[in-house]
Design a protein around this motif. Structure first.
Motif, PDB file in Angstrom:
ATOM      1  N   ALA A 187       0.850  -1.186   0.000  1.00  0.00           N
ATOM      2  CA  ALA A 187       0.000   0.000   0.000  1.00  0.00           C
ATOM      3  C   ALA A 187       0.886   1.237   0.000  1.00  0.00           C
ATOM      4  CB  ALA A 187      -0.916   0.011   1.219  1.00  0.00           C
ATOM      5  N   ASN A 188       0.598   2.167  -0.893  1.00  0.00           N
ATOM      6  CA  ASN A 188       1.344   3.421  -0.964  1.00  0.00           C
ATOM      7  C   ASN A 188       0.441   4.568  -0.550  1.00  0.00           C
ATOM      8  OD1 ASN A 188       3.977   2.555  -1.948  1.00  0.00           O
ATOM      9  ND2 ASN A 188       2.903   1.948  -3.803  1.00  0.00           N
ATOM     10  N   TYR A 189       1.065   5.621  -0.014  1.00  0.00           N
ATOM     11  CA  TYR A 189       0.281   6.686   0.635  1.00  0.00           C
ATOM     12  C   TYR A 189       0.120   7.910  -0.258  1.00  0.00           C
ATOM     13  CZ  TYR A 189      -1.364   9.711   4.442  1.00  0.00           C
ATOM     14  OH  TYR A 189      -2.090  10.550   5.220  1.00  0.00           O
ATOM     15  N   VAL A 190       1.145   8.749  -0.344  1.00  0.00           N
ATOM     16  CA  VAL A 190       1.057   9.964  -1.151  1.00  0.00           C
ATOM     17  C   VAL A 190       2.324  10.114  -1.983  1.00  0.00           C
ATOM     18  CG1 VAL A 190      -0.407  11.202   0.499  1.00  0.00           C
ATOM     19  CG2 VAL A 190       2.084  11.416   0.655  1.00  0.00           C
ATOM     20  N   THR A 191       2.226  10.967  -2.987  1.00  0.00           N
ATOM     21  CA  THR A 191       3.409  11.398  -3.730  1.00  0.00           C
ATOM     22  C   THR A 191       3.923  12.645  -3.029  1.00  0.00           C
ATOM     23  OG1 THR A 191       2.511  10.520  -5.789  1.00  0.00           O
ATOM     24  CG2 THR A 191       4.293  12.133  -5.968  1.00  0.00           C
ATOM     25  N   PHE A 192       5.081  12.521  -2.393  1.00  0.00           N
ATOM     26  CA  PHE A 192       5.557  13.594  -1.517  1.00  0.00           C
ATOM     27  C   PHE A 192       6.848  14.200  -2.040  1.00  0.00           C
ATOM     28  CE2 PHE A 192       8.049  15.190   2.088  1.00  0.00           C
ATOM     29  CZ  PHE A 192       7.155  16.136   2.591  1.00  0.00           C
ATOM     30  N   ASP A 193       6.827  15.510  -2.250  1.00  0.00           N
ATOM     31  CA  ASP A 193       8.011  16.281  -2.636  1.00  0.00           C
ATOM     32  C   ASP A 193       8.017  17.545  -1.783  1.00  0.00           C
ATOM     33  OD1 ASP A 193       9.949  17.908  -3.745  1.00  0.00           O
ATOM     34  OD2 ASP A 193       9.382  17.506  -5.825  1.00  0.00           O
ATOM     35  N   PRO A 194       8.949  17.655  -0.817  1.00  0.00           N
ATOM     36  CA  PRO A 194       8.922  18.807   0.092  1.00  0.00           C
ATOM     37  C   PRO A 194       9.106  20.144  -0.612  1.00  0.00           C
ATOM     38  CG  PRO A 194      10.959  17.563   0.337  1.00  0.00           C
ATOM     39  CD  PRO A 194      10.055  16.743  -0.521  1.00  0.00           C
ATOM     40  N   THR A 195       9.622  20.148  -1.825  1.00  0.00           N
ATOM     41  CA  THR A 195       9.768  21.409  -2.560  1.00  0.00           C
ATOM     42  C   THR A 195       8.454  21.848  -3.183  1.00  0.00           C
ATOM     43  OG1 THR A 195      10.373  20.349  -4.659  1.00  0.00           O
ATOM     44  CG2 THR A 195      12.151  20.790  -3.081  1.00  0.00           C
ATOM     45  N   LYS A 196       7.461  20.956  -3.201  1.00  0.00           N
ATOM     46  CA  LYS A 196       6.182  21.282  -3.830  1.00  0.00           C
ATOM     47  C   LYS A 196       5.012  21.278  -2.852  1.00  0.00           C
ATOM     48  CE  LYS A 196       7.661  19.404  -8.293  1.00  0.00           C
ATOM     49  NZ  LYS A 196       7.381  18.408  -9.365  1.00  0.00           N
ATOM     50  N   VAL A 197       5.276  20.858  -1.622  1.00  0.00           N
ATOM     51  CA  VAL A 197       4.224  20.830  -0.610  1.00  0.00           C
ATOM     52  C   VAL A 197       4.425  22.012   0.329  1.00  0.00           C
ATOM     53  CG1 VAL A 197       3.242  19.538   1.309  1.00  0.00           C
ATOM     54  CG2 VAL A 197       4.058  18.324  -0.719  1.00  0.00           C
ATOM     55  N   PRO A 198       3.394  22.813   0.575  1.00  0.00           N
ATOM     56  CA  PRO A 198       3.557  23.954   1.482  1.00  0.00           C
ATOM     57  C   PRO A 198       3.974  23.506   2.876  1.00  0.00           C
ATOM     58  CG  PRO A 198       1.468  24.084   0.297  1.00  0.00           C
ATOM     59  CD  PRO A 198       2.025  22.731   0.025  1.00  0.00           C
ATOM     60  N   LYS A 199       4.904  24.223   3.465  1.00  0.00           N
ATOM     61  CA  LYS A 199       5.275  23.973   4.847  1.00  0.00           C
ATOM     62  C   LYS A 199       4.215  24.579   5.752  1.00  0.00           C
ATOM     63  CE  LYS A 199       9.103  24.818   8.085  1.00  0.00           C
ATOM     64  NZ  LYS A 199      10.439  25.445   8.245  1.00  0.00           N
ATOM     65  N   LYS A 200       3.975  23.949   6.882  1.00  0.00           N
ATOM     66  CA  LYS A 200       2.988  24.463   7.824  1.00  0.00           C
ATOM     67  C   LYS A 200       3.273  25.930   8.144  1.00  0.00           C
ATOM     68  CE  LYS A 200       3.312  23.165  12.097  1.00  0.00           C
ATOM     69  NZ  LYS A 200       3.240  22.297  13.305  1.00  0.00           N
ATOM     70  N   GLY A 201       2.271  26.764   7.993  1.00  0.00           N
ATOM     71  CA  GLY A 201       2.406  28.172   8.318  1.00  0.00           C
ATOM     72  C   GLY A 201       2.917  29.043   7.195  1.00  0.00           C
ATOM     73  N   ASP A 202       3.282  28.441   6.044  1.00  0.00           N
ATOM     74  CA  ASP A 202       3.714  29.249   4.908  1.00  0.00           C
ATOM     75  C   ASP A 202       2.603  30.206   4.483  1.00  0.00           C
ATOM     76  OD1 ASP A 202       6.166  28.106   4.811  1.00  0.00           O
ATOM     77  OD2 ASP A 202       5.819  26.898   3.012  1.00  0.00           O
ATOM     78  N   THR A 203       2.998  31.371   3.995  1.00  0.00           N
ATOM     79  CA  THR A 203       2.022  32.348   3.511  1.00  0.00           C
ATOM     80  C   THR A 203       1.165  31.724   2.416  1.00  0.00           C
ATOM     81  OG1 THR A 203       3.547  34.153   3.988  1.00  0.00           O
ATOM     82  CG2 THR A 203       1.725  34.616   2.469  1.00  0.00           C
ATOM     83  N   GLY A 204      -0.111  31.805   2.578  1.00  0.00           N
ATOM     84  CA  GLY A 204      -1.025  31.267   1.579  1.00  0.00           C
ATOM     85  C   GLY A 204      -1.361  29.809   1.764  1.00  0.00           C
ATOM     86  N   SER A 205      -0.772  29.144   2.766  1.00  0.00           N
ATOM     87  CA  SER A 205      -1.082  27.737   2.988  1.00  0.00           C
ATOM     88  C   SER A 205      -2.533  27.595   3.457  1.00  0.00           C
ATOM     89  CB  SER A 205      -0.144  27.139   4.043  1.00  0.00           C
ATOM     90  OG  SER A 205      -0.560  25.818   4.363  1.00  0.00           O
ATOM     91  N   PRO A 206      -3.306  26.753   2.789  1.00  0.00           N
ATOM     92  CA  PRO A 206      -4.735  26.644   3.124  1.00  0.00           C
ATOM     93  C   PRO A 206      -5.017  25.604   4.201  1.00  0.00           C
ATOM     94  CG  PRO A 206      -4.274  25.328   1.193  1.00  0.00           C
ATOM     95  CD  PRO A 206      -2.947  25.923   1.622  1.00  0.00           C
TER      96      PRO A 206
END
Length: 570
Positions: A187-206
């Motif tokens: 079982a695989n979970y998500v496609t994760f790339d930290p350069t493309k996923v907003p960091k918690k608290g980043d401006t504009g993070s929903p």
């Protein structure tokens, strides 16, 4: 998550009344002994601030007798950090050897398992049918297949063609085509790339949870397809997921796996607990293909048609009617679900009727096991709990960050009562629990637990509950896969029957004791143990001994052969 009041006995009675049952039977007791047993190790899972979802999933573990000395050893998966570690100081997994006397020795350095990577789940199985357990470890980045070469391991991922680089979660060895060789489901979970996923608290993070700013995911992230690898019998595997009919859209978030014959047709099915998306019920059609029948089986959604956030999953015959029922842990502010099987694979959600909603709606469940804690003859439920958002610690939203684990005691007749800690036990420990593996670590005839903790010291919960009679079964296949994965066992004793299957995967990120365990209560004599092997061969063992581990070898021909069973020291 509710804190345990000092007068827990009164609370226990109140909880039992909520569940429509009498008060829990006194005496269920687990004692935490990891450090005193020699397991002094803390997992690493990213930054404690939890800026990304990859830092919340935790690490798994496996119970396996890697050196074939008769004792269960422990493999503990480890994670890593997004910031590179100094060379030579990377977080490493651990292999602990059980000396059979209550102590574990760290043998990682000599095991071949000391490579650093960000790992998640573990699965065990004798994929090459040579008599010792091999190990598969999922990861962010390439997964790893370790072949057991007689007590040391060799990474054969590349040559075996199973070096998948998605973010893998749980895995299971399972012989889906009954050809005698263990295949592999991942079982695989998500496609994760930290350069493309907003960091918690980043401006504009929903990303928020009940008004709190939190890390992002899984919604908003690309899901990852699950994998089915067919064992070619020559040390290699072939990816057959698409050809077998698995969903290949990449929009689901797979976490927990359980395998078993849920519709009674003699073929092993695969159930996947998905996070925030409908669950999968991959029904085995018998021609190398599967059909996802989760919707018609009542497994895809909650009773009111909602997607739930499934984490861990297990199956057992909890109502003693001869088929596999299913329990799934879910996110906080939703309840964990118990579904009863009608014998043909329809899974009815009975959580509300059995009173499981109120005790589980505030917790966030991960690993779970269905087993008979005190060997009284009934299947109980264990849950490993802990939240993912540190922010809930300071918010009044009906849950807590660090949580205690839970037990629901089956009082008979499927009356469930939440059992609270007894004095001197360790069930009340609050932490960020994740995976749970179960097995008879100390050889005393009951099931002990190994629970991993996010960025913390794992817990070795030794079962010291009052207990009845028991039987352990170790299977050795011949025409079937050597582990006997997929075999169905029926024990007859004292006018009752117990059914269990040798599962290839269960819980969350974990691999449990490969032996099948039966609690038998006050029974003093076993009439018979019947086995239906994956090959179709049927076998009956008459009047086996009790309170022992019975090794049953598959006959070479389809005829019952009680001489193919022997008793081993428990």
């Amino acid at each position: 998550m509710r804190s345990l009041p000092p007068r827990f006995a009164c609370v226990a009675v109140a909880a039992a009344l909520l569940l429509g049952a009498e008060a829990p039977i006194p005496g269920i007791r687990f004692v935490e002994r990891a450090r005193s047993a020699g397991i002094q190790f803390e997992t690493v899972n990213g930054n404690p601030a939890r800026n990304y979802i990859i830092e919340t999933l935790g690490s798994g573990a496996a119970m396996l007798d890697y050196d074939l000395d008769g004792d269960l050893d422990l493999y503990v998966v480890n994670g890593s950090r997004l910031d590179p570690s100094e060379p030579g100081k990377e977080p490493l997994p651990r292999l602990y050897r059980n000396d059979g006397k209550g102590l574990f020795a760290d043998v990682t350095a000599a095991s071949g398992l000391q490579a650093p990577f960000w790992g998640f789940g573990a699965a065990t199985g004798d994929y090459d049918n040579d008599g010792d357990p091999d190990l598969y470890v999922t990861a962010w980045g390439p997964d790893h297949l370790y072949r057991n070469d007689g007590g040391t391991f060799t990474d054969v991922s590349s040559q075996a063609l199973v070096r998948d680089d998605r973010l893998g979660s749980s895995a299971a060895f399972v012989d889906y085509d009954n050809d005698g060789a263990l295949d592999l489901f991942v079982a695989n979970y998500v496609t994760f790339d930290p350069t493309k996923v907003p960091k918690k608290g980043d401006t504009g993070s929903p990303c928020n949870f009940r008004g709190l700013t939190v890390m992002c995911g899984p919604h908003g992230l690309q899901g990852a397809v699950d994998f089915l690898y067919h064992n070619n019998g020559d040390g290699t595997f072939s990816d057959v997921a698409a050809a077998a009919g698995l969903y290949m859209g990449g929009t689901y978030y797979g976490l927990g796996i359980v395998t078993g014959d849920f519709d009674g047709d003699g073929r092993v099915d695969i159930l996947v607990a998905n996070d925030s998306t409908p669950n999968h019920f991959y029904r085995n059609l018998g021609d190398g293909k599967f059909s996802d029948d989760a919707l018609i089986a009542g497994f895809a959604y909650s009773n009111d048609g909602r997607e739930q956030a499934g984490m861990g999953i297990d199956a057992a015959d909890i109502d003693s009617d001869g088929d596999l029922d299913v329990f799934v842990t879910n996110f906080s502010h939703d309840y964990d679900t118990l579904r009863l099987n009608d014998g043909k694979g329809y899974l009815e959600d009975v959580s509300v009727r059995l009173g499981l909603v109120e005790p589980t709606i505030r917790t966030l469940g991960w690993g779970t096991l269905l087993f008979d804690i005190e060997n009284d003859g009934d299947i109980d439920i264990f849950l490993a709990n802990g939240h993912v958002y540190p922010e809930v610690e300071e918010a009044d939203i009906g849950t807590e960050y660090r949580q205690r684990n839970q037990i629901f005691e089956n009082l008979g007749g499927l009356k469930l009562a939440e059992t609270f800690p007894v004095p001197g036990g360790s069930l009340g420990n609050v932490d960020l629990h994740r995976s749970v593996a179960g097995g008879d670590i100390d050889g005393d005839g009951d099931i002990d637990l190994f629970v991993t903790v996010l960025n913390g010291q794992p817990e070795l919960l030794v079962n010291e509950s009052a207990r009845g009679s028991w039987l352990g079964v170790r299977l050795v296949g011949r025409a079937s896969n050597r582990d006997g994965v997929g075999a169905r066992l029926v024990v007859r004793a004292g006018g009752r029957t117990w059914m269990a299957e040798r599962a290839g995967g269960r819980s969350y990120l974990a691999a449990s004791d490969p032996r099948v365990h039966f609690g038998l209560g006050a029974v003093r004599r076993i009439d018979s143990v019947d086995v239906v092997w994956p090959s179709g061969i049927k076998q009956s063992i008459v009047a086996p001994p009790m309170d022992a581990v019975l090794t049953i070898e598959e006959p070479e021909r389809p005829a019952a052969n009680s001489a193919s069973a022997k008793t081993e020291p428990s």
